[in-house]
Design a protein around this motif. Structure first.
Motif, PDB file in Angstrom:
ATOM      1  N   ARG A  27       0.655  -0.898  -0.179  1.00  0.00           N
ATOM      2  CA  ARG A  27      -0.008   0.215  -0.251  1.00  0.00           C
ATOM      3  C   ARG A  27       0.450   1.017   0.157  1.00  0.00           C
ATOM      4  O   ARG A  27       0.395   2.197  -0.631  1.00  0.00           O
ATOM      5  N   LEU A  28       1.797   1.527   0.654  1.00  0.00           N
ATOM      6  CA  LEU A  28       3.042   2.376   0.401  1.00  0.00           C
ATOM      7  C   LEU A  28       3.632   2.678  -1.099  1.00  0.00           C
ATOM      8  O   LEU A  28       4.431   3.871  -1.343  1.00  0.00           O
ATOM      9  N   ASP A  29       3.565   1.803  -2.083  1.00  0.00           N
ATOM     10  CA  ASP A  29       3.967   1.377  -3.046  1.00  0.00           C
ATOM     11  C   ASP A  29       5.735   1.420  -3.150  1.00  0.00           C
ATOM     12  O   ASP A  29       6.390   2.331  -3.526  1.00  0.00           O
ATOM     13  N   PRO A  30       6.170   0.379  -2.883  1.00  0.00           N
ATOM     14  CA  PRO A  30       7.787   0.464  -2.672  1.00  0.00           C
ATOM     15  C   PRO A  30       8.145  -0.512  -3.708  1.00  0.00           C
ATOM     16  O   PRO A  30       7.479  -1.214  -4.666  1.00  0.00           O
ATOM     17  N   ALA A  31       9.102   0.075  -4.077  1.00  0.00           N
ATOM     18  CA  ALA A  31      10.331  -0.663  -5.287  1.00  0.00           C
ATOM     19  C   ALA A  31      11.429  -1.826  -5.611  1.00  0.00           C
ATOM     20  O   ALA A  31      11.294  -1.315  -4.583  1.00  0.00           O
ATOM     21  N   LEU A  32      10.831  -2.080  -5.666  1.00  0.00           N
ATOM     22  CA  LEU A  32      12.043  -3.712  -5.826  1.00  0.00           C
ATOM     23  C   LEU A  32      13.816  -2.609  -5.881  1.00  0.00           C
ATOM     24  O   LEU A  32      13.308  -2.616  -7.429  1.00  0.00           O
ATOM     25  N   VAL A  33      14.056  -2.824  -6.050  1.00  0.00           N
ATOM     26  CA  VAL A  33      15.863  -1.765  -6.537  1.00  0.00           C
ATOM     27  C   VAL A  33      16.569  -3.706  -6.372  1.00  0.00           C
ATOM     28  O   VAL A  33      16.928  -4.133  -5.139  1.00  0.00           O
ATOM     29  N   ILE A  34      17.543  -3.421  -7.792  1.00  0.00           N
ATOM     30  CA  ILE A  34      18.869  -4.792  -7.926  1.00  0.00           C
ATOM     31  C   ILE A  34      19.586  -4.039  -7.752  1.00  0.00           C
ATOM     32  O   ILE A  34      19.866  -2.675  -8.941  1.00  0.00           O
ATOM     33  N   GLY A  35      20.908  -4.161  -7.369  1.00  0.00           N
ATOM     34  CA  GLY A  35      22.048  -3.071  -7.197  1.00  0.00           C
ATOM     35  C   GLY A  35      23.507  -4.568  -7.407  1.00  0.00           C
ATOM     36  O   GLY A  35      23.305  -5.349  -7.381  1.00  0.00           O
ATOM     37  N   VAL A  36      24.081  -3.792  -7.658  1.00  0.00           N
ATOM     38  CA  VAL A  36      25.881  -4.331  -8.337  1.00  0.00           C
ATOM     39  C   VAL A  36      26.964  -3.983  -7.560  1.00  0.00           C
ATOM     40  O   VAL A  36      26.795  -2.377  -7.146  1.00  0.00           O
ATOM     41  N   ARG A  37      27.740  -4.268  -6.917  1.00  0.00           N
ATOM     42  CA  ARG A  37      29.472  -3.667  -6.737  1.00  0.00           C
ATOM     43  C   ARG A  37      30.529  -4.497  -7.043  1.00  0.00           C
ATOM     44  O   ARG A  37      30.082  -6.586  -7.229  1.00  0.00           O
ATOM     45  N   LEU A  41      31.883  -9.359  -8.986  1.00  0.00           N
ATOM     46  CA  LEU A  41      30.586  -8.884  -8.870  1.00  0.00           C
ATOM     47  C   LEU A  41      29.815  -9.322  -7.626  1.00  0.00           C
ATOM     48  O   LEU A  41      28.765 -10.732  -7.639  1.00  0.00           O
ATOM     49  N   ALA A  42      28.958  -8.931  -7.204  1.00  0.00           N
ATOM     50  CA  ALA A  42      28.457  -8.883  -6.370  1.00  0.00           C
ATOM     51  C   ALA A  42      26.517  -8.437  -5.897  1.00  0.00           C
ATOM     52  O   ALA A  42      26.789  -6.790  -6.698  1.00  0.00           O
ATOM     53  N   ALA A  43      25.689  -8.922  -5.796  1.00  0.00           N
ATOM     54  CA  ALA A  43      24.833  -8.231  -5.560  1.00  0.00           C
ATOM     55  C   ALA A  43      23.830  -8.313  -4.914  1.00  0.00           C
ATOM     56  O   ALA A  43      23.736  -9.267  -3.948  1.00  0.00           O
ATOM     57  N   HIS A  44      22.820  -7.721  -4.606  1.00  0.00           N
ATOM     58  CA  HIS A  44      21.534  -7.083  -3.729  1.00  0.00           C
ATOM     59  C   HIS A  44      20.444  -6.604  -3.940  1.00  0.00           C
ATOM     60  O   HIS A  44      20.202  -6.302  -5.124  1.00  0.00           O
ATOM     61  N   ALA A  45      19.709  -6.990  -3.789  1.00  0.00           N
ATOM     62  CA  ALA A  45      18.396  -6.633  -4.036  1.00  0.00           C
ATOM     63  C   ALA A  45      17.244  -5.954  -2.639  1.00  0.00           C
ATOM     64  O   ALA A  45      18.211  -6.576  -1.003  1.00  0.00           O
ATOM     65  N   TRP A  46      16.990  -5.482  -3.060  1.00  0.00           N
ATOM     66  CA  TRP A  46      15.727  -4.464  -1.516  1.00  0.00           C
ATOM     67  C   TRP A  46      14.618  -3.517  -1.993  1.00  0.00           C
ATOM     68  O   TRP A  46      14.257  -3.590  -2.920  1.00  0.00           O
ATOM     69  N   ILE A  47      14.614  -2.933  -0.698  1.00  0.00           N
ATOM     70  CA  ILE A  47      12.968  -2.336  -1.095  1.00  0.00           C
ATOM     71  C   ILE A  47      13.336  -0.510  -0.912  1.00  0.00           C
ATOM     72  O   ILE A  47      13.965  -0.503   0.142  1.00  0.00           O
ATOM     73  N   ALA A  48      12.728  -0.002  -1.094  1.00  0.00           N
ATOM     74  CA  ALA A  48      12.811   1.855  -1.281  1.00  0.00           C
ATOM     75  C   ALA A  48      11.312   2.156  -0.829  1.00  0.00           C
ATOM     76  O   ALA A  48      10.642   1.889  -2.194  1.00  0.00           O
ATOM     77  N   VAL A  49      10.761   2.598  -0.129  1.00  0.00           N
ATOM     78  CA  VAL A  49       9.955   3.317  -0.572  1.00  0.00           C
ATOM     79  C   VAL A  49       9.789   5.221   0.468  1.00  0.00           C
ATOM     80  O   VAL A  49      10.571   5.652   0.478  1.00  0.00           O
ATOM     81  N   ALA A  50       9.193   5.840  -0.980  1.00  0.00           N
ATOM     82  CA  ALA A  50       9.340   6.991  -1.369  1.00  0.00           C
ATOM     83  C   ALA A  50      10.680   7.678  -0.832  1.00  0.00           C
ATOM     84  O   ALA A  50      11.250   8.523  -0.528  1.00  0.00           O
ATOM     85  N   VAL A  54      13.533   6.323   0.208  1.00  0.00           N
ATOM     86  CA  VAL A  54      13.992   5.798   1.669  1.00  0.00           C
ATOM     87  C   VAL A  54      14.385   3.998   1.349  1.00  0.00           C
ATOM     88  O   VAL A  54      13.387   3.244   1.038  1.00  0.00           O
ATOM     89  N   ALA A  55      15.394   3.636   1.682  1.00  0.00           N
ATOM     90  CA  ALA A  55      16.016   2.154   0.620  1.00  0.00           C
ATOM     91  C   ALA A  55      15.984   1.881   2.283  1.00  0.00           C
ATOM     92  O   ALA A  55      16.215   2.253   3.405  1.00  0.00           O
ATOM     93  N   LEU A  56      15.563   0.633   2.531  1.00  0.00           N
ATOM     94  CA  LEU A  56      15.078   0.026   4.506  1.00  0.00           C
ATOM     95  C   LEU A  56      15.870  -1.375   3.862  1.00  0.00           C
ATOM     96  O   LEU A  56      15.393  -2.323   5.585  1.00  0.00           O
ATOM     97  N   ASP A  57      16.203  -0.988   3.568  1.00  0.00           N
ATOM     98  CA  ASP A  57      17.713  -2.057   3.758  1.00  0.00           C
ATOM     99  C   ASP A  57      19.424  -0.685   3.894  1.00  0.00           C
ATOM    100  O   ASP A  57      19.501  -0.450   3.012  1.00  0.00           O
ATOM    101  N   SER A  58      19.990  -1.213   5.215  1.00  0.00           N
ATOM    102  CA  SER A  58      21.215  -0.074   5.378  1.00  0.00           C
ATOM    103  C   SER A  58      22.461  -0.553   4.577  1.00  0.00           C
ATOM    104  O   SER A  58      22.902   0.013   4.633  1.00  0.00           O
ATOM    105  N   LEU A  59      21.755  -2.110   3.420  1.00  0.00           N
ATOM    106  CA  LEU A  59      23.108  -2.365   2.744  1.00  0.00           C
ATOM    107  C   LEU A  59      23.424  -2.001   1.220  1.00  0.00           C
ATOM    108  O   LEU A  59      23.623  -1.651   0.651  1.00  0.00           O
ATOM    109  N   ALA A  60      22.160  -1.022   1.463  1.00  0.00           N
ATOM    110  CA  ALA A  60      21.714  -0.403   0.080  1.00  0.00           C
ATOM    111  C   ALA A  60      22.888   0.259  -0.362  1.00  0.00           C
ATOM    112  O   ALA A  60      23.038   0.574  -1.798  1.00  0.00           O
TER     113      ALA A  60
END
Length: 156
Positions: free
Chosen positions: A110-120, A127-136, A138-144
Motif C-alpha cells: 500500500r506504500l508503493d514500494p520499489a524493488l531495487v537490484i544493485g551490484v558492486r 561482482l556481488a548483487a543485492h536486492a532491497w525495497i525502497a519506499v518514497a 528511502v531504502a529499507l535496507d542498510s546495505l543498499a
C-alpha cells in the motif's frame, strides 16, 4: 502496580502476540507464492503480481533519502519486517535478499514500494548483487548504500 493495570498489560500483550502471529502466517503464505513465482515466472510478472514496482531506471529513481518522510508509518513497516525475518530465519529454501525483498514489498504494497537490484565489486574483485525495497526514496535496507542500482537491459 495494581491488578487492573497488570490485567491491561496482559491483555495488550496477548493482542500483540496475536497480531504478530497473524503477520507471520500471512508472511508464510506470501513467501510460498514468491518461491513458486521465482521458479516458474519472470521477475517483472512476479513483482506485478505482488504489487511491487520494479525499479529499473536509475536515472529516474529518486536519490535515497537518509531520513524517512514524517508520514512514513515506520512502526507498521517494522512489524511486517520482523515477521519477514522470523519466517526466513526458518525458511527451508534459499534465504536470499531477493526473496526477502519481494515478500516485504508485498506486505507493504500500500506504500508503493520499489524493488531495487544493485551490484558492486567486492574486495576480491568479484561482482556481488543485492536486492532491497525502497519506499518514497528511502531504502529499507542498510546495505543498499554499498550497491549501485541496476538500469534496464540494453535494447537491441
Amino acid at each position: 502496580m495494581d491488578q487492573t493495570r497488570w490485567a491491561k498489560v496482559a491483555v495488550s500483550s496477548r493482542r500483540a502476540c496475536r497480531l504478530i502471529d497473524l503477520q507471520v502466517a500471512i508472511t508464510i503464505i506470501v513467501a510460498v507464492i514468491v518461491e513458486v513465482g521465482l521458479r516458474y515466472s519472470t521477475l517483472p510478472r512476479l513483482t506485478w503480481l505482488l504489487g511491487v514496482r520494479l525499479a529499473q531506471n536509475p536515472e529516474t529513481q529518486e536519490e535515497p533519502d537518509p531520513a524517512p518522510p514524517p508520514d512514513l508509518p515506520v512502526s507498521w513497516i517494522h512489524r511486517r519486517a520482523v515477521a519477514v525475518n522470523r519466517v526466513f530465519r526458518h525458511w527451508p529454501f534459499d534465504n536470499t535478499c531477493l526473496r526477502r525483498a519481494l515478500v516485504l514489498g508485498q506486505r507493504i504494497r500500500r506504500l508503493d514500494p520499489a524493488l531495487v537490484i544493485g551490484v558492486r565489486l567486492d574486495d576480491t574483485g568479484t561482482l556481488a548483487a543485492h536486492a532491497w525495497i525502497a519506499v518514497a526514496g528511502v531504502a529499507l535496507d542498510s546495505l543498499a548504500t554499498q550497491y549501485a542500482p541496476l538500469g534496464p537491459p540494453p535494447q537491441g
